[in-house]
Design an enzyme around this catalytic site. Structure first.
Site, PDB file in Angstrom:
ATOM      1  N   HIS A  62       0.822  -1.317  -0.350  1.00  0.00           N
ATOM      2  CA  HIS A  62      -0.027  -0.046   0.062  1.00  0.00           C
ATOM      3  C   HIS A  62       0.798   0.993  -0.040  1.00  0.00           C
ATOM      4  O   HIS A  62       2.000   1.172   0.515  1.00  0.00           O
ATOM      5  CB  HIS A  62      -1.004   0.130   1.343  1.00  0.00           C
ATOM      6  N   LYS A  72       5.898   6.384   7.062  1.00  0.00           N
ATOM      7  CA  LYS A  72       5.477   5.392   8.256  1.00  0.00           C
ATOM      8  C   LYS A  72       6.862   4.845   9.129  1.00  0.00           C
ATOM      9  O   LYS A  72       7.764   4.337   8.676  1.00  0.00           O
ATOM     10  CB  LYS A  72       4.876   4.141   7.702  1.00  0.00           C
ATOM     11  N   TYR A 132       1.613   1.383  13.420  1.00  0.00           N
ATOM     12  CA  TYR A 132       2.081   2.054  12.340  1.00  0.00           C
ATOM     13  C   TYR A 132       2.005   3.590  13.090  1.00  0.00           C
ATOM     14  O   TYR A 132       0.928   4.018  13.449  1.00  0.00           O
ATOM     15  CB  TYR A 132       1.113   2.133  11.267  1.00  0.00           C
ATOM     16  N   ASP A 170      -6.737  -6.059  -1.907  1.00  0.00           N
ATOM     17  CA  ASP A 170      -5.210  -6.393  -2.196  1.00  0.00           C
ATOM     18  C   ASP A 170      -5.183  -7.213  -3.245  1.00  0.00           C
ATOM     19  O   ASP A 170      -4.187  -7.447  -3.857  1.00  0.00           O
ATOM     20  CB  ASP A 170      -4.429  -6.750  -0.980  1.00  0.00           C
TER      21      ASP A 170
END
Length: 185
Positions: A62, A72, A132, A170
């Site tokens: 992603h 991130k 995250y 996905d």
């Protein structure tokens, strides 16, 4: 904390200093001043996320399209995952290459994924809790991805294909060769 540079500039592995004794352990999972001093990055994280997944779950690869791009800082607080960052910046000498690192509740490693990279992970333990830190808010209209199962990326996810569990979303991401990246160097 120790900062470990990887084969791709800007992608970093962070190892915190862990203090342990008979009671357990303690470590600082994030300190903005030390992060800036040791990485040279002045980042303000604005959103924390957490996921829990079972063995074989694969999430990714992603990213968020401009102007909603995200860097991130990720870690696994329970269990074990293989975490991967793929360079999707047009014109980058490392375009299409990846860095993979095993993040576990025992090694306490963190992985910094800068803007311009697709990110994903596979759960290698019975369950995993994954956290995250993001430097931009989630923007559903900017969602993007490339196929986590793209064999041209050369990623060994450590999960047999018949045990892999992916979301419907996905399974629909394009292969890298069919992908028009919104990122340029």
């Amino acid at each position: 904390m120790e900062v470990i540079k990887t084969d791709i500039d800007g992608v970093l592995i962070i190892e915190p200093k862990v203090f342990g004794d008979s009671r357990g352990y303690f470590f600082e999972s994030f300190n903005a001043n030390e992060f800036k001093a040791k990485t040279g990055l002045d980042i303000t994280f604005v959103q924390d996320n957490e996921s829990m997944s079972g063995y074989g779950v694969m999430r990714g690869l992603h990213f968020q399209r401009p102007p909603f791009t995200q860097s991130k800082l990720v870690r696994c607080v329970r269990g074990r995952v293989l975490d991967v960052a793929v360079d999707i910046r047009k014109g980058s000498p490392t375009y299409g290459r990846h860095v993979a690192v095993e993040l576990t509740e025992d090694n306490h490693r963190q992985f910094f994924i800068p803007k311009g990279f697709a990110h994903g992970f596979a759960v290698l333990s019975e369950t995993a809790v994954f956290q995250y830190k993001c430097d931009n808010f989630y923007a559903p209209q900017a969602d993007g991805g490339i196929s986590i199962l793209d064999s041209s990326l050369g990623i060994d996810w450590g999960v047999p294909a018949d045990k892999a569990l992916l979301s419907e979303k996905d399974t629909k991401h394009p292969l890298l060769k069919d992908f028009d990246s919104p990122f340029e160097i």
